[in-house]
Write an enzyme that holds these catalytic residues in place. Structure first.
Site, mmCIF file in Angstrom:
data_model
loop_
_atom_site.group_PDB
_atom_site.id
_atom_site.type_symbol
_atom_site.label_atom_id
_atom_site.label_comp_id
_atom_site.label_asym_id
_atom_site.label_seq_id
_atom_site.Cartn_x
_atom_site.Cartn_y
_atom_site.Cartn_z
ATOM 1 N N GLU A 131 42.127 32.855 52.369
ATOM 2 C CA GLU A 131 41.752 31.625 52.807
ATOM 3 C C GLU A 131 41.390 31.610 54.072
ATOM 4 O O GLU A 131 40.615 30.698 54.570
ATOM 5 C CB GLU A 131 42.597 30.665 52.376
ATOM 6 C CG GLU A 131 42.973 30.726 51.042
ATOM 7 C CD GLU A 131 43.852 29.356 50.446
ATOM 8 O OE1 GLU A 131 43.378 28.992 49.526
ATOM 9 O OE2 GLU A 131 44.922 29.241 50.808
ATOM 10 N N GLY B 96 49.321 24.063 42.253
ATOM 11 C CA GLY B 96 49.703 23.676 40.706
ATOM 12 C C GLY B 96 49.440 22.333 40.095
ATOM 13 O O GLY B 96 49.872 21.648 40.908
ATOM 14 N N ASP C 111 46.103 26.258 39.105
ATOM 15 C CA ASP C 111 46.713 26.656 38.034
ATOM 16 C C ASP C 111 47.263 25.133 37.493
ATOM 17 O O ASP C 111 47.451 24.437 38.110
ATOM 18 C CB ASP C 111 47.793 27.645 38.103
ATOM 19 C CG ASP C 111 48.666 27.432 39.064
ATOM 20 O OD1 ASP C 111 49.729 26.692 38.758
ATOM 21 O OD2 ASP C 111 48.549 27.574 40.334
HETATM 22 N N1 SAH Z 1 49.948 35.363 42.861
HETATM 23 C C1 SAH Z 1 50.315 35.099 44.132
HETATM 24 C C2 SAH Z 1 51.181 34.015 44.102
HETATM 25 C C3 SAH Z 1 51.051 33.085 45.232
HETATM 26 S S1 SAH Z 1 52.457 32.256 45.349
HETATM 27 C C4 SAH Z 1 50.529 36.337 44.805
HETATM 28 O O1 SAH Z 1 50.837 37.219 44.195
HETATM 29 O O2 SAH Z 1 50.605 36.184 46.023
HETATM 30 C C5 SAH Z 1 51.835 30.660 45.235
HETATM 31 C C6 SAH Z 1 51.045 30.120 46.251
HETATM 32 O O3 SAH Z 1 50.041 29.003 45.935
HETATM 33 C C7 SAH Z 1 52.111 29.289 47.301
HETATM 34 O O4 SAH Z 1 51.629 29.383 48.659
HETATM 35 C C8 SAH Z 1 51.830 27.862 46.652
HETATM 36 O O5 SAH Z 1 51.722 26.849 47.644
HETATM 37 C C9 SAH Z 1 50.607 27.790 46.017
HETATM 38 N N2 SAH Z 1 50.997 27.449 44.662
HETATM 39 C C10 SAH Z 1 49.653 27.611 43.677
HETATM 40 N N3 SAH Z 1 50.220 27.291 42.397
HETATM 41 C C11 SAH Z 1 51.557 27.016 42.485
HETATM 42 C C12 SAH Z 1 52.710 26.671 41.466
HETATM 43 N N4 SAH Z 1 52.181 26.529 40.202
HETATM 44 N N5 SAH Z 1 53.695 26.403 41.919
HETATM 45 C C13 SAH Z 1 54.077 26.618 43.118
HETATM 46 N N6 SAH Z 1 53.284 26.861 44.225
HETATM 47 C C14 SAH Z 1 51.914 27.000 43.957
#
Ligand code: SAH
Length: 250
Positions: free
Chosen positions: A7, A73, A215
């Site tokens: 980002e 999310g 998501d």
């Molecule tokens: N698949 C990614 C995971 C990112 S963790 C990886 O492997 O790097 C999730 C990041 O996106 C965090 O910074 C959080 O702020 C945001 N996020 C997006 N969806 C989320 C969810 N369902 N629950 C918590 N954080 C979420």
């Protein structure tokens, strides 16, 4: 500030005179975008990472305003993947010092929800709505290259409301149900926003948290995450930051 590298990159590409400063294990890029002084930084994931980074941005770099853009999310009924949520309130959903304090209350602050300045929230929501309008995403428009429809997404709806943050990637229907029960009206869940809010409140620094929904925080939450972030959330973030810089008063 953003949590994930994809980002930040699009913004850094626009900072040719960037000056990199290392501090607290983070790299801060100081430069100019649209003629304004900007410091861009990756916080990393989670509340402590975000709070540390926000503190440095304010106390070491002297930012006058802090914007967090990233993904989250969706928890609100009509908050779908590809929509954008602008926080008008933030809560740490994993803060629970009961019975000493009510669940979610920030010990010592006497509140559980923190609110970015209302005029800033309104300005940000208007700017996001304008920059991600269906006309601008349609063929011939300046954002026609993003193509949310190829991922089965509608043109983004912009929501304003409560965002919950905690040190947990939420990806089960049970956890969603629990969050909704404890926090009626909650629109989105992520892992940094409310920590940034607490730091900004402590320093009286205006802030905004803007999240593109990646998501629905259920069992399918990890699917296509990377592709979504790269092809939709990143270009949305850049468009949002550019729009916020344009509408920022001098
Ligand atoms: N698949 C990614 C995971 C990112 S963790 C990886 O492997 O790097 C999730 C990041 O996106 C965090 O910074 C959080 O702020 C945001 N996020 C997006 N969806 C989320 C969810 N369902 N629950 C918590 N954080 C979420």
């Amino acid at each position: 500030m953003a949590a994930m590298p994809q980002e930040l990159q699009a913004l850094l590409d626009l900072m040719p005179d960037e000056d990199r400063v290392q501090r607290g294990g983070r790299t801060f890029w100081r430069g100019h975008v649209q003629g304004r002084e900007v410091v861009a930084v990756l916080s990393g994931i989670g509340k402590v990472a975000a709070a540390t980074t926000a503190t440095l941005l304010i106390d070491a770099f002297g930012v006058s305003q802090l914007w967090f853009t990233g993904v989250a999310g969706g928890l609100g009924e009509d908050v779908r993947v590809g929509d954008v949520v602008v926080a008008d309130a933030l809560v740490q959903h994993d803060m629970d010092a009961s019975p000493l304090f009510p669940r979610h209350e920030l010990p010592g602050l006497g509140v559980s929800r923190l609110h970015p300045p209302a005029p800033l929230v309104a300005r940000v929501a208007d700017a996001v709505r304008e920059t991600l309008s269906p006309q601008r995403l349609a063929p011939g428009g300046p954002l026609a290259h993003i193509h949310p429809e190829t991922l089965g997404l509608r043109a983004p709806q912009v929501h304003t409301g409560l965002i919950a943050s905690g040190d947990q990637f939420v990806n089960s229907a049970d956890d969603v149900e629990t969050l909704r029960r404890h926090l009626p009206g909650v629109l989105a869940v992520e892992m940094e926003g409310a920590a940034v809010a607490q730091v900004c409140e402590a320093f009286a620094t205006p802030y905004a948290v803007v999240r593109t929904i990646s998501d629905r925080a259920d069992a399918s939450a990890h699917l296509d995450f990377e592709r979504f972030v790269r092809s939709v959330a990143s270009p949305y973030s850049l468009a949002i930051v550019m729009a916020l810089l344009r509408v920022q008063p001098d």
